[in-house]
Design a protein around this motif. Sequence first.
Motif, PDB file in Angstrom:
ATOM      1  N   ARG A 143       3.484  11.653   7.069  1.00 15.18           N
ATOM      2  CA  ARG A 143       3.433  10.338   6.441  1.00 15.18           C
ATOM      3  C   ARG A 143       2.689   9.349   7.335  1.00 15.18           C
ATOM      4  O   ARG A 143       3.011   9.182   8.500  1.00 15.18           O
TER       5      ARG A 143
ATOM      6  N   LEU B  56      -1.163  10.433  -2.138  1.00  7.55           N
ATOM      7  CA  LEU B  56      -0.465   9.168  -1.972  1.00  7.55           C
ATOM      8  C   LEU B  56       0.968   9.293  -2.462  1.00  7.55           C
ATOM      9  O   LEU B  56       1.237   9.969  -3.445  1.00  7.55           O
ATOM     10  N   ASP B  57       1.875   8.640  -1.769  1.00  6.20           N
ATOM     11  CA  ASP B  57       3.276   8.573  -2.177  1.00  6.20           C
ATOM     12  C   ASP B  57       3.577   7.119  -2.512  1.00  6.20           C
ATOM     13  O   ASP B  57       3.575   6.260  -1.638  1.00  6.20           O
ATOM     14  N   TRP B  58       3.842   6.848  -3.799  1.00  9.45           N
ATOM     15  CA  TRP B  58       4.062   5.488  -4.277  1.00  9.45           C
ATOM     16  C   TRP B  58       5.544   5.102  -4.272  1.00  9.45           C
ATOM     17  O   TRP B  58       5.892   4.036  -4.776  1.00  9.45           O
TER      18      TRP B  58
ATOM     19  N   LEU C 126      -8.038   3.519  -1.344  1.00 12.68           N
ATOM     20  CA  LEU C 126      -6.983   4.528  -1.483  1.00 12.68           C
ATOM     21  C   LEU C 126      -6.843   4.987  -2.931  1.00 12.68           C
ATOM     22  O   LEU C 126      -6.391   6.091  -3.189  1.00 12.68           O
ATOM     23  N   GLN C 127      -7.228   4.145  -3.884  1.00 14.96           N
ATOM     24  CA  GLN C 127      -7.191   4.508  -5.293  1.00 14.96           C
ATOM     25  C   GLN C 127      -8.353   5.417  -5.688  1.00 14.96           C
ATOM     26  O   GLN C 127      -8.301   6.078  -6.714  1.00 14.96           O
TER      27      GLN C 127
ATOM     28  N   ARG D 117      -9.984  10.319  -1.679  1.00 22.34           N
ATOM     29  CA  ARG D 117      -8.787  11.148  -1.479  1.00 22.34           C
ATOM     30  C   ARG D 117      -9.151  12.623  -1.381  1.00 22.34           C
ATOM     31  O   ARG D 117      -8.616  13.348  -0.560  1.00 22.34           O
TER      32      ARG D 117
ATOM     33  N   LEU E  63       0.844  -1.195   0.000  1.00 20.50           N
ATOM     34  CA  LEU E  63       0.000   0.000   0.000  1.00 20.50           C
ATOM     35  C   LEU E  63       0.880   1.247   0.000  1.00 20.50           C
ATOM     36  O   LEU E  63       1.945   1.263   0.627  1.00 20.50           O
ATOM     37  N   PRO E  64       0.454   2.288  -0.698  1.00 19.26           N
ATOM     38  CA  PRO E  64       1.255   3.518  -0.722  1.00 19.26           C
ATOM     39  C   PRO E  64       1.202   4.240   0.614  1.00 19.26           C
ATOM     40  O   PRO E  64       0.326   3.997   1.445  1.00 19.26           O
ATOM     41  N   THR E  65       2.141   5.152   0.811  1.00 17.66           N
ATOM     42  CA  THR E  65       2.158   6.003   1.993  1.00 17.66           C
ATOM     43  C   THR E  65       1.129   7.109   1.794  1.00 17.66           C
ATOM     44  O   THR E  65       1.026   7.693   0.723  1.00 17.66           O
ATOM     45  N   VAL E  66       0.361   7.381   2.843  1.00 18.69           N
ATOM     46  CA  VAL E  66      -0.649   8.433   2.806  1.00 18.69           C
ATOM     47  C   VAL E  66      -0.008   9.723   3.314  1.00 18.69           C
ATOM     48  O   VAL E  66       0.593   9.739   4.388  1.00 18.69           O
TER      49      VAL E  66
ATOM     50  N   ARG F 276       0.836   5.251   7.245  1.00 19.26           N
ATOM     51  CA  ARG F 276       0.750   3.989   6.522  1.00 19.26           C
ATOM     52  C   ARG F 276      -0.592   3.339   6.830  1.00 19.26           C
ATOM     53  O   ARG F 276      -1.048   3.345   7.980  1.00 19.26           O
TER      54      ARG F 276
END
Length: 182
Positions: A26, A103-105, A90-91, A96, A12-15, A28
């Motif tokens: 940041r 999101l940080d991928w 999250l997508q 969002r 999962l990306p960082t929120v 998670r």
Amino acid sequence: MLNSWVVMPTCLPTVLLRCHTCSSERFRANGKFRVNANHKLLDAWLLVLCTVCGDTAKLTVLERTNVRSVRPELLDRMHDNDPGLAAELLQDPVLRRRNRIALDWAGAWRLDTGGSDHLDREVIDVSVRFAARIPVRPVRLIAEGCGLSRAEVERLITEGRLVSAVRLSGKLSDDFTFTLKR
């Protein structure tokens, strides 16, 4: 021959959201949900943890929603703390925007090229497919998939030996194709 590359998420990306306790930005997501019922109304949140202090923040999924309007399988997945549902939510651009997050991928995806047998050909046709909406620079994908430096990929673009129907500068999260002539 058309080669297929796939950009796949690995976690999962960082929120990106400011923590109220320590001012970190940041969080998670670990796939945990909290569902609260008040008579016939439901509230549901996706819980995210600060990467610095461990404080919990809630991302609103459902707010004062009538129980009958929620699909039973969605409710079951929330009660089961389904990490796949967390990834799907999250997508969701609506979620969002509502929660004012980004999101940080970085480090949360990989490129699957299907092997390196295409690298020795004179002309390479590649179709890049995204398994999730991961914003990545096409120049970075091409450099990684072909074993080139980013500067060399930029040079191939300016020389006209690397062509695509989409703009290769900037970030993309949609499928695209390109042709590389060596």
